[in-house]
Design a protein around this motif. Structure first.
Motif, PDB file in Angstrom:
ATOM      1  N   ILE A 117       0.829  -1.201   0.000  1.00 49.75           N
ATOM      2  CA  ILE A 117       0.000   0.000   0.000  1.00 49.75           C
ATOM      3  C   ILE A 117       0.869   1.259   0.000  1.00 49.75           C
ATOM      4  O   ILE A 117       0.478   2.296  -0.543  1.00 49.75           O
ATOM      5  N   HIS A 165      -8.342  -4.090 -10.198  1.00 47.80           N
ATOM      6  CA  HIS A 165      -8.140  -3.687  -8.809  1.00 47.80           C
ATOM      7  C   HIS A 165      -7.793  -2.200  -8.669  1.00 47.80           C
ATOM      8  O   HIS A 165      -7.700  -1.683  -7.567  1.00 47.80           O
ATOM      9  N   SER A 213      -1.582  -3.173   5.735  1.00 47.22           N
ATOM     10  CA  SER A 213      -2.520  -2.762   4.689  1.00 47.22           C
ATOM     11  C   SER A 213      -3.834  -2.334   5.336  1.00 47.22           C
ATOM     12  O   SER A 213      -4.825  -3.069   5.300  1.00 47.22           O
ATOM     13  N   PRO A 214      -3.843  -1.161   5.970  1.00 46.26           N
ATOM     14  CA  PRO A 214      -5.063  -0.700   6.643  1.00 46.26           C
ATOM     15  C   PRO A 214      -6.177  -0.425   5.640  1.00 46.26           C
ATOM     16  O   PRO A 214      -5.925  -0.210   4.455  1.00 46.26           O
ATOM     17  N   PRO A 215      -7.397  -0.431   6.091  1.00 40.12           N
ATOM     18  CA  PRO A 215      -8.526  -0.151   5.189  1.00 40.12           C
ATOM     19  C   PRO A 215      -8.369   1.211   4.529  1.00 40.12           C
ATOM     20  O   PRO A 215      -7.946   2.181   5.164  1.00 40.12           O
ATOM     21  N   LYS A 216      -8.717   1.251   3.272  1.00 40.92           N
ATOM     22  CA  LYS A 216      -8.626   2.514   2.546  1.00 40.92           C
ATOM     23  C   LYS A 216      -9.766   3.440   2.933  1.00 40.92           C
ATOM     24  O   LYS A 216     -10.888   2.998   3.182  1.00 40.92           O
ATOM     25  N   LEU A 217      -9.458   4.737   2.965  1.00 40.60           N
ATOM     26  CA  LEU A 217     -10.508   5.727   3.172  1.00 40.60           C
ATOM     27  C   LEU A 217     -11.287   5.923   1.882  1.00 40.60           C
ATOM     28  O   LEU A 217     -10.827   5.552   0.788  1.00 40.60           O
ATOM     29  N   TRP A 260      -1.790   4.174  12.241  1.00 40.18           N
ATOM     30  CA  TRP A 260      -2.049   4.032  10.806  1.00 40.18           C
ATOM     31  C   TRP A 260      -2.101   2.561  10.419  1.00 40.18           C
ATOM     32  O   TRP A 260      -2.990   2.137   9.655  1.00 40.18           O
ATOM     33  N   THR A 264      -3.056   0.019  11.971  1.00 40.20           N
ATOM     34  CA  THR A 264      -4.289  -0.665  12.391  1.00 40.20           C
ATOM     35  C   THR A 264      -5.543   0.009  11.864  1.00 40.20           C
ATOM     36  O   THR A 264      -6.657  -0.397  12.216  1.00 40.20           O
ATOM     37  N   GLY A 265      -5.369   1.046  11.041  1.00 39.55           N
ATOM     38  CA  GLY A 265      -6.518   1.731  10.458  1.00 39.55           C
ATOM     39  C   GLY A 265      -7.123   2.785  11.354  1.00 39.55           C
ATOM     40  O   GLY A 265      -8.226   3.282  11.077  1.00 39.55           O
ATOM     41  N   ASP A 266      -6.432   3.136  12.434  1.00 34.85           N
ATOM     42  CA  ASP A 266      -6.957   4.117  13.386  1.00 34.85           C
ATOM     43  C   ASP A 266      -6.502   5.525  12.987  1.00 34.85           C
ATOM     44  O   ASP A 266      -5.611   6.110  13.597  1.00 34.85           O
ATOM     45  N   ASP A 291      -5.525  10.220   5.779  1.00 33.45           N
ATOM     46  CA  ASP A 291      -4.413   9.391   5.330  1.00 33.45           C
ATOM     47  C   ASP A 291      -3.119  10.199   5.398  1.00 33.45           C
ATOM     48  O   ASP A 291      -2.974  11.209   4.695  1.00 33.45           O
TER      49      ASP A 291
END
Length: 418
Positions: A28, A79, A192-196, A326, A328-330, A334
């Motif tokens: 990512i 993708h 690879s945290p979730p994308k905004l 970041w 962990t997606g917290d 971005d």
């Protein structure tokens, strides 16, 4: 005398042995949109014997374990991201000769007496260079010295990773049977945290930024370090001092209103911050985190230099926690989506990447000159002056012409250093 360079041959250098035919995923961080650009630099060496021939042969052998550098970037429509097709087509390699000695052109110290455009590889019109991970040019001088012009695409490797590959070419050129460090792809190890949700495309305003280069004596840097230790009770690095001096001098020169925000950003190695999985030795992908400092213009202008150093060190101290959040997606914004405005300064440190350690068999480079400049991005690069000189070299393209004189004056004023 008119100094010039003649390119004598150019071709793709393929791996010396068969390599896997596969398409590799990028991390990512690799896929950050702003990294799809070419990083250019020239590396000056005092001596060599048929360096173009030696380096070309070593490159072919190094591309066997580092075979992604012989591939092509491809866009995955399904993708919506970029990948590396390991086609084995090779890296672009140019051989050239100069009509002078390095001494004639002052070892290519600034200001350059030969244009960088003559020393960097020129791609063929038959391909798009942004899809090639690597291009090289070796220019031989009449004295036996040579210059390696390097263009790499940031998407495949950060500065540490690119230097690892170039050192691998040097290892083989010196006669080692294989690179001293085995390369590892392992992009899946990067978080690879979730994308905004997609945001509006970034705006890239074009500025008329001008180049300037200056050297800061080692004694001046050491004086600030001692002053910082005396006032704060902690140690600071040469990098901390250099960028504090640069940021404060630039902020004073551009004369924004005291209440305006000014931003400093640098990209810090994050390999040591990996918690879930440790990056294996030999990993050469992008693994960095943007460290940002924001303050009011008046605060930066009026502060003692040691206070500016402390702002920077406080931001560095908070990096581990921010990178962890970041990963962990917290996060709400971005951190890798950057804003390029005239009140923002971006800094890069080229002294610890490993390019100064490259040895093709005749010794390490006299110096390395990076050209990571864009007209939308105010940039400062921390490097080193040519050997045997000591100190810190600061290469900038960070102010427009109207602010250049004030910027140079601030950088050279003793009260800024002391």
């Amino acid at each position: 005398m008119c100094f010039s360079v003649a390119r004598t041959s150019q071709s793709f250098v393929a791996p010396a042995e068969p390599t896997p035919d596969e398409t590799l995923f990028l991390s990512i961080i690799d896929r950050v949109a702003g990294l799809r650009h070419m990083v250019r630099s020239i590396h000056v060496f005092k001596h060599g014997r048929e360096p173009a021939k030696v380096i070309k042969e070593a490159l072919a052998k190094a591309l066997v374990p580092y075979y992604p550098f012989a591939g092509r970037f491809v866009d995955d429509a399904e993708h919506g991201d970029v990948r590396v097709a390991c086609t084995g087509e090779g890296a672009w390699f140019v051989e050239a000769t100069a009509n002078c000695s390095l001494e004639d052109v002052k070892d290519l110290d600034f200001p350059l007496m030969i244009s960088k455009d003559e020393l960097l590889p020129v791609p063929s019109h038959e391909f798009d260079p942004i899809n090639l991970p690597l291009m090289m040019q070796v220019t031989e001088f009449t004295c036996g010295g040579f210059v390696v012009g390097l263009i790499s695409v940031h998407t495949i490797a950060d500065g540490l990773g690119a230097a690892q590959f170039v050192n691998a070419i040097g290892d083989i050129a010196r006669g080692l049977p294989k690179p001293a460090v085995d390369p590892v792809w392992s992009r899946e190890v990067i978080p690879s945290p979730p994308k905004l949700a997609p945001s509006a495309p970034p705006l890239f305003d074009s500025f008329k930024l001008v180049h300037t280069t200056m050297d800061v004596p080692e004694s001046a840097v050491n004086e600030v370090k001692a002053n910082y230790f005396e006032h704060i009770g902690q140690r600071c690095s040469t990098f901390d001092v250099a960028i504090a001096k640069l940021w404060q001098s630039r902020t004073r020169a551009i004369k924004l209103s005291p209440d305006s925000d000014v931003h400093l950003c640098f990209f810090a190695n994050a390999r040591h911050l990996m918690q879930q999985q440790v990056l294996p030795r030999g990993f050469y992908g992008n693994c960095f985190y943007p460290v940002s400092v924001t303050a009011r213009s008046g605060e930066v202008v009026g502060a003692e230099l040691v206070e500016v150093v402390r702002m920077i060190r406080d931001a560095k101290a908070g990096m581990a926690a921010k990178f962890g959040r970041w990963a962990t997606g917290d996060f709400k914004a971005d951190p890798y989506e950057l804003t390029f405005t005239y009140n923002s300064l971006f800094v890069s440190d080229w002294t610890r990447l490993g390019f100064l350690d490259v040895d093709y068999g005749w010794g390490k480079p006299l110096h390395v000159i990076p050209f990571a400049y864009f007209d939308f991005m105010a940039v400062g690069i921390i490097g080193a002056p040519p050997l045997p000189r000591t100190g810190t070299r600061i290469m900038t393209q960070c102010v427009e012409e109207e602010h250049l004189k004030a910027f140079v004056k601030e950088m050279s004023t003793s009260r800024v250093i002391n």
